[in-house]
Design a protein around this motif. Structure first.
Motif, PDB file in Angstrom:
ATOM      1  N   SER A 121     -26.934  26.399   7.568  1.00 60.45           N
ATOM      2  CA  SER A 121     -28.316  26.366   7.655  1.00 60.45           C
ATOM      3  C   SER A 121     -29.285  27.067   8.317  1.00 60.45           C
ATOM      4  O   SER A 121     -30.529  27.051   8.021  1.00 60.45           O
ATOM      5  CB  SER A 121     -28.611  24.770   8.325  1.00 60.45           C
ATOM      6  OG  SER A 121     -28.210  24.765   9.507  1.00 60.45           O
ATOM      7  N   ASP A 122     -28.542  28.124   9.013  1.00 61.62           N
ATOM      8  CA  ASP A 122     -29.384  28.980   9.779  1.00 61.62           C
ATOM      9  C   ASP A 122     -29.079  30.417   9.308  1.00 61.62           C
ATOM     10  O   ASP A 122     -29.253  31.646  10.026  1.00 61.62           O
ATOM     11  CB  ASP A 122     -29.249  29.017  11.340  1.00 61.62           C
ATOM     12  CG  ASP A 122     -27.932  29.463  11.796  1.00 61.62           C
ATOM     13  OD1 ASP A 122     -26.761  29.262  10.998  1.00 61.62           O
ATOM     14  OD2 ASP A 122     -27.608  29.626  12.968  1.00 61.62           O
ATOM     15  N   SER A 144     -35.410  32.000   4.204  1.00 61.71           N
ATOM     16  CA  SER A 144     -34.891  30.577   4.466  1.00 61.71           C
ATOM     17  C   SER A 144     -33.728  30.313   3.447  1.00 61.71           C
ATOM     18  O   SER A 144     -33.630  31.115   2.530  1.00 61.71           O
ATOM     19  CB  SER A 144     -35.828  29.648   4.363  1.00 61.71           C
ATOM     20  OG  SER A 144     -36.317  29.781   2.712  1.00 61.71           O
TER      21      SER A 144
END
Length: 187
Positions: free
Chosen positions: A62-63, A106
């Motif tokens: 997620s990062d 992102s």
């Protein structure tokens, strides 16, 4: 109190042990593309000289962040005359803009091991936002080293980046399909 402190230290150590920065294994990675030719076939190619840096601290990715650079002069379609034409001002203008660059901004999970990877692509001196699909192929331990695999796919319009703007779409398609297979080893 000592147990709590020990647990916190152990947790911090395990998180920092997972935090990694990776560079693609060039022998097991490819940055490729395909585009239609004369509306009846596809021409495939790749960049021989490219680097992908990846970083993530979370197992769910997620990062995750990805940074790609490629040398336009390393374009390879298997035909030297075509490669030289692609490097010319008619297409990439490699003498003026010799680098392709993608910086992710992102990442979000779509489902399973499929993610939406958004970022900025700079090509031929033009920077535009793009959305790609990243597939996490998993990881294995290879000769004692943890190895990660990813596939990145997506489409861009060459005319959005002023690549071959004067070349009719009936000759070279406007939609370029990107496919990148990447392998990273933890060091």
């Amino acid at each position: 109190m000592k147990k709590l402190l020990f647990t916190l230290m152990l947790s911090a150590a395990s998180m920092s042990a997972f935090a990694q920065n990776y560079t693609n294994d060039a022998a097991h990675s490819k940055l490729g593309f395909s585009v239609s030719h004369m509306t009846i076939s596809d021409v495939e190619g790749n960049f021989n000289d490219f680097t992908v840096h990846a970083s993530f601290t979370k197992e769910d990715l997620s990062d995750a962040k990805f940074h790609v650079t490629a040398n336009i002069n390393s374009i390879n379609t298997g035909v030297e005359a075509r490669d030289n034409h692609l490097k010319s001002a008619d297409f990439f203008n490699a003498a003026k803009n010799d680098k392709l660059e993608f910086k992710s901004k992102s990442i979000s999970k779509i489902k399973g091991k499929e993610f939406k990877l958004s970022g900025d692509l700079t090509l031929n001196g033009v920077t535009k936002p793009v959305v790609l699909t990243l597939i996490y192929n998993g990881n294995i331990v290879n000769n004692g080293v943890k190895t990660y695999g990813f596939t990145v796919k997506g489409n861009i319009k060459r005319t959005d980046f002023n690549v071959g703007a004067k070349i009719p779409e009936a000759v070279v398609g406007d939609v370029v399909t990107l496919t990148s297979n990447l392998e990273f080893q933890a060091k």
